[in-house]
Write an enzyme that holds these catalytic residues in place. Sequence first.
Site, PDB file in Angstrom:
ATOM      1  CB  THR A   8      -0.935   0.036   1.235  1.00 29.52           C
ATOM      2  OG1 THR A   8      -1.831   1.147   1.111  1.00 29.52           O
ATOM      3  CG2 THR A   8      -0.161   0.181   2.538  1.00 29.52           C
ATOM      4  CG  ASP A  12      -4.521   8.411   6.889  1.00 34.40           C
ATOM      5  OD1 ASP A  12      -3.850   9.056   7.711  1.00 34.40           O
ATOM      6  OD2 ASP A  12      -5.219   8.947   6.022  1.00 34.40           O
ATOM      7  CG  ASP A  71      -9.518  -5.303  -1.989  1.00 30.53           C
ATOM      8  OD1 ASP A  71      -9.061  -4.198  -2.347  1.00 30.53           O
ATOM      9  OD2 ASP A  71     -10.587  -5.758  -2.416  1.00 30.53           O
ATOM     10  CB  SER A  72     -10.633  -3.050   3.502  1.00 29.88           C
ATOM     11  OG  SER A  72      -9.911  -1.863   3.217  1.00 29.88           O
ATOM     12  CE1 TYR A 156     -17.248   5.565   0.811  1.00 30.85           C
ATOM     13  CE2 TYR A 156     -15.597   3.824   0.888  1.00 30.85           C
ATOM     14  CZ  TYR A 156     -16.389   4.694   0.167  1.00 30.85           C
ATOM     15  OH  TYR A 156     -16.332   4.707  -1.205  1.00 30.85           O
ATOM     16  CG  ASP A 157     -12.999   4.968   9.575  1.00 27.21           C
ATOM     17  OD1 ASP A 157     -13.525   3.842   9.492  1.00 27.21           O
ATOM     18  OD2 ASP A 157     -11.763   5.126   9.642  1.00 27.21           O
ATOM     19  CE  LYS A 177     -10.655   3.013  11.850  1.00 25.27           C
ATOM     20  NZ  LYS A 177      -9.837   3.713  10.904  1.00 25.27           N
TER      21      LYS A 177
END
Length: 197
Positions: A8, A12, A71-72, A156-157, A177
Site C-alpha cells: 500500500t 493512514d 483489500d477492504s 468511510y469511517d 478503533k
Amino acid sequence: MSRIIFATGNTDKMAEIREILKDLGMEILSMKEAGVNPEIVENGKTFEENSLIKARAVHALLPDDVVMADDSGLEIDYLNKEPGIYSARYMGEDTSYDIKNNEILRRMDGVPDEKRTARFVCAIAAVFPDGGEEVTLGVIEGRVAYEIKGEHGFGYDPIFYLPEYGCTTAELPPEKKNEISHRGRGLQQMRKRIEER
C-alpha cells in the site's frame, strides 16, 4: 523473516498496520518505502482475491520478504452491497471521501434505521518467502449514519455508525478503533498465523 512489506502507499493505513503489528518484532515497510511500486490490476471478484493479487505482485519483486496486502471496503445492504470491492474507486479514484460520503448519505436519505445495515470487510493476504500463502478476513457490522461525524479514521469511517458504541468509527479513539475494526480483526488473525509459522 525480518521484514514485512505491505502493498500500500496509504500512510493512514500504514500507521494502523504498524500499531497493530508492532509487537511482532519485524520491520514493517510500505512497498514504496521498500523501493517498489508495481502497476497492479485489481481484477478479482472478492476482497480475498484482490488482496492476494496485490501481495503476489509485490512478492514477485521482493521474494525474500513477507509481503502482505489488504483489500477492504464498505458493503451497504440497501445499496446491493455497494460500494463493496469498488470502495476505493467509487465515483472515481481521485474523488475525495467527503464527496463519496455525502453521495452515500444522499442515496440513503429517508431510509429507516433497520434498513441502513452495513459492514466493513477487510481481507488480509500474506505471501511468505517459501511461497506459502495465507488469507484472513475481518468484518465489523454497523449502520450507515445520518451525517458525517468524527475526526479520527479515514475513508468511510465518518459515516459508519456503531450502535453498541453510539458513535461512528471516526469518533472512536484510534487505539479502540484498531482493536475492533475490520482491518484490526483481519491483522490480529494474520499476526497469529505469522507467529505460528
